[in-house]
Scaffold this active site. Structure first.
Site, PDB file in Angstrom:
ATOM      1  N   THR A  27      38.374  46.245  44.038  1.00  0.00           N
ATOM      2  CA  THR A  27      37.487  47.347  44.411  1.00  0.00           C
ATOM      3  C   THR A  27      36.077  46.797  44.557  1.00  0.00           C
ATOM      4  O   THR A  27      35.796  45.662  44.171  1.00  0.00           O
ATOM      5  CB  THR A  27      37.488  48.470  43.353  1.00  0.00           C
ATOM      6  OG1 THR A  27      36.875  47.980  42.143  1.00  0.00           O
ATOM      7  CG2 THR A  27      38.897  48.948  43.048  1.00  0.00           C
ATOM      8  N   ALA A  56      36.845  44.997  39.076  1.00  0.00           N
ATOM      9  CA  ALA A  56      35.827  46.042  38.971  1.00  0.00           C
ATOM     10  C   ALA A  56      34.475  45.361  39.045  1.00  0.00           C
ATOM     11  O   ALA A  56      34.186  44.456  38.262  1.00  0.00           O
ATOM     12  CB  ALA A  56      35.982  46.805  37.659  1.00  0.00           C
ATOM     13  N   ILE A  82      36.316  41.063  36.038  1.00  0.00           N
ATOM     14  CA  ILE A  82      34.928  41.406  36.337  1.00  0.00           C
ATOM     15  C   ILE A  82      34.482  40.732  37.639  1.00  0.00           C
ATOM     16  O   ILE A  82      34.507  39.514  37.767  1.00  0.00           O
ATOM     17  CB  ILE A  82      33.988  40.979  35.195  1.00  0.00           C
ATOM     18  CG1 ILE A  82      34.444  41.600  33.873  1.00  0.00           C
ATOM     19  CG2 ILE A  82      32.554  41.383  35.526  1.00  0.00           C
ATOM     20  CD1 ILE A  82      34.480  43.105  33.856  1.00  0.00           C
ATOM     21  N   LYS A  83      34.067  41.554  38.581  1.00  0.00           N
ATOM     22  CA  LYS A  83      33.635  41.061  39.886  1.00  0.00           C
ATOM     23  C   LYS A  83      32.115  40.906  39.881  1.00  0.00           C
ATOM     24  O   LYS A  83      31.390  41.844  39.537  1.00  0.00           O
ATOM     25  CB  LYS A  83      34.077  42.045  40.966  1.00  0.00           C
ATOM     26  CG  LYS A  83      34.216  41.460  42.355  1.00  0.00           C
ATOM     27  CD  LYS A  83      34.871  42.496  43.272  1.00  0.00           C
ATOM     28  CE  LYS A  83      35.078  41.941  44.667  1.00  0.00           C
ATOM     29  NZ  LYS A  83      35.642  42.989  45.563  1.00  0.00           N
ATOM     30  N   LEU A  84      31.674  39.724  40.261  1.00  0.00           N
ATOM     31  CA  LEU A  84      30.258  39.370  40.207  1.00  0.00           C
ATOM     32  C   LEU A  84      29.796  38.811  41.551  1.00  0.00           C
ATOM     33  O   LEU A  84      30.560  38.106  42.221  1.00  0.00           O
ATOM     34  CB  LEU A  84      30.018  38.300  39.139  1.00  0.00           C
ATOM     35  CG  LEU A  84      30.429  38.644  37.702  1.00  0.00           C
ATOM     36  CD1 LEU A  84      30.641  37.366  36.899  1.00  0.00           C
ATOM     37  CD2 LEU A  84      29.366  39.519  37.052  1.00  0.00           C
TER      38      LEU A  84
END
Length: 217
Positions: A27, A56, A82-84
């Protein structure tokens, strides 16, 4: 090769998950906006359906805020990734989160050098954006080739998550190169099934079967 679906719409995820075609979900803020729902609610529901990685994305751009948001998102479920953003602070946050056992996805990657930095920071996934490079007349598929070579040269464990996939040909090409994951919209995944000769063959077989007058069972 794993297939992730790039969406925040639960109905799309549920439909394809029921077919056993989804290994994970990605997402981003734009997809959350389209869903019209809270990011926490969306990620919670996706994680209840999908046991694989669910990306996310943090909204912050500075290190301290990224870590604060990441910790909040990570509490939703063990399979949250965790999307960074692939920035200086994003790499720093990736290094920290990896060191405490969190899965990370470095996104908005457009060069092989960026991917190399993500691998050195310990990213679980690196997300090169194929379609957006094609949009500006650069070669997104070549970027996947370059990253694959670099990761193999140094035995990095970071996985290539080919993103911004627009066509079924993109899926084929990244599979041939050896991308670990392809994340795509639901409509692209469905198009992988389709071929006019398959449909034509089904019509012929159905027509001939009716002529036999037989019923199975």
């Amino acid at each position: 090769m794993q297939f992730f679906i790039d969406t925040a719409h639960i109905d799309e995820i549920r439909e394809l998950n029921d077919l056993g075609l989804i290994d994970g979900v990605t997402t981003n803020p734009s997809l959350i906006l389209k869903s019209g729902r809270s990011i926490i609610e969306v990620i919670q529901e996706i994680c209840s359906l999908i046991p694989g990685p669910v990306s996310a994305e943090v909204a912050a751009t500075d290190y301290q805020s990224m870590i604060r948001e990441a910790n909040h998102l990570a509490k939703i479920s063990e399979n949250v990734c965790i999307k960074l953003p692939l920035t200086f602070d994003g790499l720093r946050a990736c290094k920290h989160l990896t060191s405490i056992g969190k899965k990370t996805n470095l996104t908005l990657c457009f060069t092989a050098n960026q991917a190399l930095l993500a691998a050195k920071a310990g990213a679980t996934f690196i997300s090169p954006f194929i379609g957006r490079l094609d949009d500006i007349s650069l070669n997104g598929i070549q970027l996947i080739r370059d990253i694959r070579t670099i990761l193999q040269n140094y035995n990095f464990q970071t996985k290539i998550l080919a993103a911004s996939i627009r066509t079924t040909n993109h899926v084929k090409e990244v599979a041939l190169i050896g991308a670990d994951v392809a994340t795509m919209p639901a409509f692209v995944l469905k198009q992988l099934i389709q071929h006019p000769l398959t449909e034509k063959g089904i019509d012929i077989f159905r027509s001939d079967w009716r002529k036999t007058g037989q019923i199975i069972g």
